[in-house]
Design a protein around this motif. Structure first.
Motif, PDB file in Angstrom:
ATOM      1  N   THR A  15       0.773  -1.019   0.066  1.00  0.00           N
ATOM      2  CA  THR A  15      -0.041  -0.027   0.101  1.00  0.00           C
ATOM      3  C   THR A  15       0.917   1.240  -0.046  1.00  0.00           C
ATOM      4  OG1 THR A  15      -0.404   0.032   2.336  1.00  0.00           O
ATOM      5  CG2 THR A  15      -2.056  -0.945   1.204  1.00  0.00           C
ATOM      6  N   PRO A  16       1.507   1.563  -1.001  1.00  0.00           N
ATOM      7  CA  PRO A  16       2.165   2.973  -1.172  1.00  0.00           C
ATOM      8  C   PRO A  16       1.456   3.959  -1.213  1.00  0.00           C
ATOM      9  CG  PRO A  16       2.234   1.896  -3.285  1.00  0.00           C
ATOM     10  CD  PRO A  16       1.352   0.704  -2.569  1.00  0.00           C
ATOM     11  N   LYS A  17       1.865   5.290  -1.011  1.00  0.00           N
ATOM     12  CA  LYS A  17       1.115   6.339  -1.035  1.00  0.00           C
ATOM     13  C   LYS A  17       0.694   6.865  -2.429  1.00  0.00           C
ATOM     14  CE  LYS A  17       4.128   8.480   2.471  1.00  0.00           C
ATOM     15  NZ  LYS A  17       5.184   9.532   2.691  1.00  0.00           N
ATOM     16  N   TYR A  18       1.506   6.536  -3.392  1.00  0.00           N
ATOM     17  CA  TYR A  18       0.971   6.473  -4.917  1.00  0.00           C
ATOM     18  C   TYR A  18       1.688   5.434  -5.580  1.00  0.00           C
ATOM     19  CZ  TYR A  18       5.496   8.947  -5.035  1.00  0.00           C
ATOM     20  OH  TYR A  18       6.961   9.263  -5.033  1.00  0.00           O
ATOM     21  N   ILE A  19       1.256   5.382  -7.061  1.00  0.00           N
ATOM     22  CA  ILE A  19       1.932   4.329  -7.739  1.00  0.00           C
ATOM     23  C   ILE A  19       2.743   5.149  -8.667  1.00  0.00           C
ATOM     24  CG2 ILE A  19       1.706   2.588  -9.498  1.00  0.00           C
ATOM     25  CD1 ILE A  19       0.319   1.878  -6.788  1.00  0.00           C
ATOM     26  N   PRO A  20       4.289   4.739  -8.714  1.00  0.00           N
ATOM     27  CA  PRO A  20       5.084   5.647  -9.273  1.00  0.00           C
ATOM     28  C   PRO A  20       4.794   5.235 -10.903  1.00  0.00           C
ATOM     29  CG  PRO A  20       6.286   4.031  -8.112  1.00  0.00           C
ATOM     30  CD  PRO A  20       4.827   3.878  -7.641  1.00  0.00           C
ATOM     31  N   MET A  21       4.800   6.082 -11.794  1.00  0.00           N
ATOM     32  CA  MET A  21       4.613   5.964 -13.223  1.00  0.00           C
ATOM     33  C   MET A  21       5.541   7.032 -14.047  1.00  0.00           C
ATOM     34  SD  MET A  21       0.705   5.438 -13.640  1.00  0.00           S
ATOM     35  CE  MET A  21      -0.367   5.259 -12.245  1.00  0.00           C
ATOM     36  N   LYS A  22       5.662   6.485 -15.175  1.00  0.00           N
ATOM     37  CA  LYS A  22       6.060   7.688 -16.138  1.00  0.00           C
ATOM     38  C   LYS A  22       5.441   7.545 -17.485  1.00  0.00           C
ATOM     39  CE  LYS A  22      10.323   8.851 -18.615  1.00  0.00           C
ATOM     40  NZ  LYS A  22      11.776   8.536 -19.050  1.00  0.00           N
TER      41      LYS A  22
END
Length: 91
Positions: A15-22
């Motif tokens: 459960t991360p704070k946000y999903i890292p994306m590019k």
């Protein structure tokens, strides 16, 4: 830049704070769609494309080696008699 702890949490499904994306525009899109409109789209969304710099049109992407034209293509059969394609990469 991504927060290292958050990236590790995303990798581990913790459960991360946000999903890292590019976000990117695929190289093939530059030939399929009007380039000016793609640049306008990127310019209108600085959150998705933070390092955006408008390039000169016509823009030719720096294609990777696997995206280049390859020849020849041979059809071969496997041990079960099915046709398979074998590609010889020529630099």
């Amino acid at each position: 830049m991504y927060d290292r702890d958050n990236v590790l949490k995303a990798i581990r499904f913790e459960t991360p704070k946000y999903i890292p994306m590019k976000f990117v525009i695929n190289d093939s899109c530059w030939n399929a769609y009007p380039q000016k409109e793609l640049f306008d789209l990127m310019e209108e969304h600085p959150f998705l494309f933070p390092d955006f710099e408008r390039k000169e049109i016509p823009y030719v992407p720096d294609y990777s080696n696997v995206a280049q034209k390859i020849t020849p293509i041979w059809m071969i059969g496997d041990v079960y008699g099915r046709q398979q394609t074998m590609v010889l990469l020529v630099p």
